[in-house]
Design a protein around this motif. Structure first.
Motif, short mmCIF file in Angstrom:
data_model
loop_
_atom_site.label_atom_id
_atom_site.label_comp_id
_atom_site.label_asym_id
_atom_site.label_seq_id
_atom_site.Cartn_x
_atom_site.Cartn_y
_atom_site.Cartn_z
N ILE A 171 0.85 -1.22 0.14
CA ILE A 171 0.04 -0.04 0.07
C ILE A 171 0.95 1.19 -0.08
O ILE A 171 1.77 1.34 0.72
CB ILE A 171 -0.87 0.11 1.14
N LYS A 172 0.63 2.19 -1.07
CA LYS A 172 1.32 3.52 -0.85
C LYS A 172 0.55 4.49 -0.60
O LYS A 172 -0.58 4.48 -0.56
CB LYS A 172 1.87 3.37 -2.55
N ASN A 173 1.34 5.59 -0.35
CA ASN A 173 0.84 6.92 -0.23
C ASN A 173 -0.12 6.89 1.12
O ASN A 173 -0.77 7.96 1.33
CB ASN A 173 -0.09 7.27 -1.50
N ILE A 174 0.54 6.12 2.11
CA ILE A 174 -0.20 6.53 3.46
C ILE A 174 0.56 7.76 4.04
O ILE A 174 1.68 7.85 3.92
CB ILE A 174 0.07 5.24 4.37
N LYS A 175 -0.19 8.47 4.73
CA LYS A 175 0.29 9.73 5.30
C LYS A 175 0.56 9.67 6.73
O LYS A 175 -0.25 9.32 7.42
CB LYS A 175 -0.44 10.91 4.81
N VAL A 224 -1.86 8.40 11.61
CA VAL A 224 -1.55 7.40 10.13
C VAL A 224 -2.86 8.00 9.41
O VAL A 224 -4.11 7.30 10.09
CB VAL A 224 -1.34 6.28 10.32
N ALA A 225 -2.85 8.17 8.18
CA ALA A 225 -4.11 8.32 7.22
C ALA A 225 -3.91 7.64 6.12
O ALA A 225 -2.65 7.42 5.53
CB ALA A 225 -4.26 9.93 6.87
N MET A 226 -4.81 6.81 5.65
CA MET A 226 -4.58 5.82 4.46
C MET A 226 -4.97 6.72 3.24
O MET A 226 -5.11 7.87 3.30
CB MET A 226 -5.83 5.01 4.70
N PRO A 227 -4.21 5.99 2.13
CA PRO A 227 -4.37 6.62 0.97
C PRO A 227 -5.72 7.17 0.41
O PRO A 227 -6.96 6.23 0.70
CB PRO A 227 -3.74 5.78 0.09
N SER A 228 -6.03 8.27 -0.29
CA SER A 228 -7.41 8.52 -0.54
C SER A 228 -7.49 9.44 -1.94
O SER A 228 -6.25 9.63 -2.54
CB SER A 228 -8.11 9.48 0.65
N ASP A 282 -10.99 7.04 1.16
CA ASP A 282 -9.82 6.18 1.49
C ASP A 282 -10.12 5.21 0.13
O ASP A 282 -11.11 4.68 -0.18
CB ASP A 282 -10.00 5.25 2.81
N THR A 283 -8.80 4.77 -0.28
CA THR A 283 -8.76 3.93 -1.41
C THR A 283 -8.34 2.44 -0.97
O THR A 283 -8.60 1.53 -1.37
CB THR A 283 -7.93 4.32 -2.44
N ALA A 284 -7.70 2.41 0.33
CA ALA A 284 -7.41 1.19 1.00
C ALA A 284 -7.52 1.79 2.32
O ALA A 284 -6.92 2.52 3.00
CB ALA A 284 -5.92 0.67 0.73
N PHE A 285 -8.02 0.64 3.22
CA PHE A 285 -8.04 0.82 4.64
C PHE A 285 -8.33 -0.43 5.58
O PHE A 285 -8.80 -1.33 4.81
CB PHE A 285 -9.11 1.81 4.98
N ILE A 305 -10.14 -2.88 7.80
CA ILE A 305 -11.56 -3.18 8.44
C ILE A 305 -11.87 -3.03 9.98
O ILE A 305 -12.76 -2.62 10.39
CB ILE A 305 -12.20 -4.46 7.63
N THR A 306 -10.68 -3.41 10.74
CA THR A 306 -11.15 -3.64 12.08
C THR A 306 -10.22 -2.63 13.14
O THR A 306 -9.12 -2.18 12.31
CB THR A 306 -10.70 -5.09 12.66
N LYS A 307 -10.66 -2.09 14.05
CA LYS A 307 -9.96 -1.18 14.96
C LYS A 307 -8.46 -1.90 15.27
O LYS A 307 -7.77 -1.04 15.33
CB LYS A 307 -10.93 -0.97 16.04
N GLU A 308 -8.61 -3.21 15.74
CA GLU A 308 -7.31 -3.68 16.06
C GLU A 308 -6.26 -3.85 14.91
O GLU A 308 -5.01 -3.39 15.25
CB GLU A 308 -7.61 -5.24 16.65
N PHE A 309 -6.82 -4.13 13.66
CA PHE A 309 -5.67 -4.03 12.53
C PHE A 309 -5.29 -2.32 12.43
O PHE A 309 -4.10 -2.22 11.86
CB PHE A 309 -6.21 -4.44 11.22
N ARG A 310 -6.19 -1.61 12.74
CA ARG A 310 -5.89 -0.34 12.17
C ARG A 310 -4.63 0.16 13.20
O ARG A 310 -3.72 0.93 12.94
CB ARG A 310 -6.96 0.96 12.28
N SER A 311 -5.05 -0.05 14.59
CA SER A 311 -3.98 0.36 15.56
C SER A 311 -2.93 -0.48 15.38
O SER A 311 -1.67 0.06 15.75
CB SER A 311 -4.57 -0.46 16.94
N TYR A 312 -2.64 -1.77 15.05
CA TYR A 312 -1.34 -2.36 14.55
C TYR A 312 -0.60 -1.45 13.36
O TYR A 312 0.40 -1.34 13.65
CB TYR A 312 -1.62 -3.97 14.05
#
Length: 84
Positions: free
Chosen positions: A32-36, A46-50, A60-63, A65-72
């Motif tokens: 995944i590219k262009n995460i900010k 951290v913001a996902m690419p959009s 967002d174009t990639a993100f 799905i779970t709160k746990e994975f976002r935290s990771y």
């Protein structure tokens, strides 16, 4: 799914809220590219690419799905960013 590579490109323009751009590699099989990394009002996050839609809003174009994975993802990215 585990992060296997993190590439960070710092933004040298201190006047912008975007502090860096990130490329993440997962399991040596998916990128995944262009995460900010953004300096927000309360914290760095951290913001996902959009992309900007025709209505002027950003989507967002990639993100995660779970709160746990976002935290990771955020923990791994910020850990690497803070090494600089």
């Amino acid at each position: 799914m585990k992060v296997t590579k993190i590439d960070i490109r710092k933004n040298e323009n201190k006047e912008e809220k975007v502090r860096a751009y990130v490329t993440l590699e997962f399991d040596r099989a998916f990128v995944i590219k262009n995460i900010k990394i953004i300096d927000g009002n309360e914290r760095i996050f951290v913001a996902m690419p959009s992309i900007k839609g025709t209505d002027g809003k950003y989507y967002d174009t990639a993100f995660p799905i779970t709160k746990e994975f976002r935290s990771y993802i955020e923990e791994e990215v910020l850990k690497e960013y803070n090494k600089w």
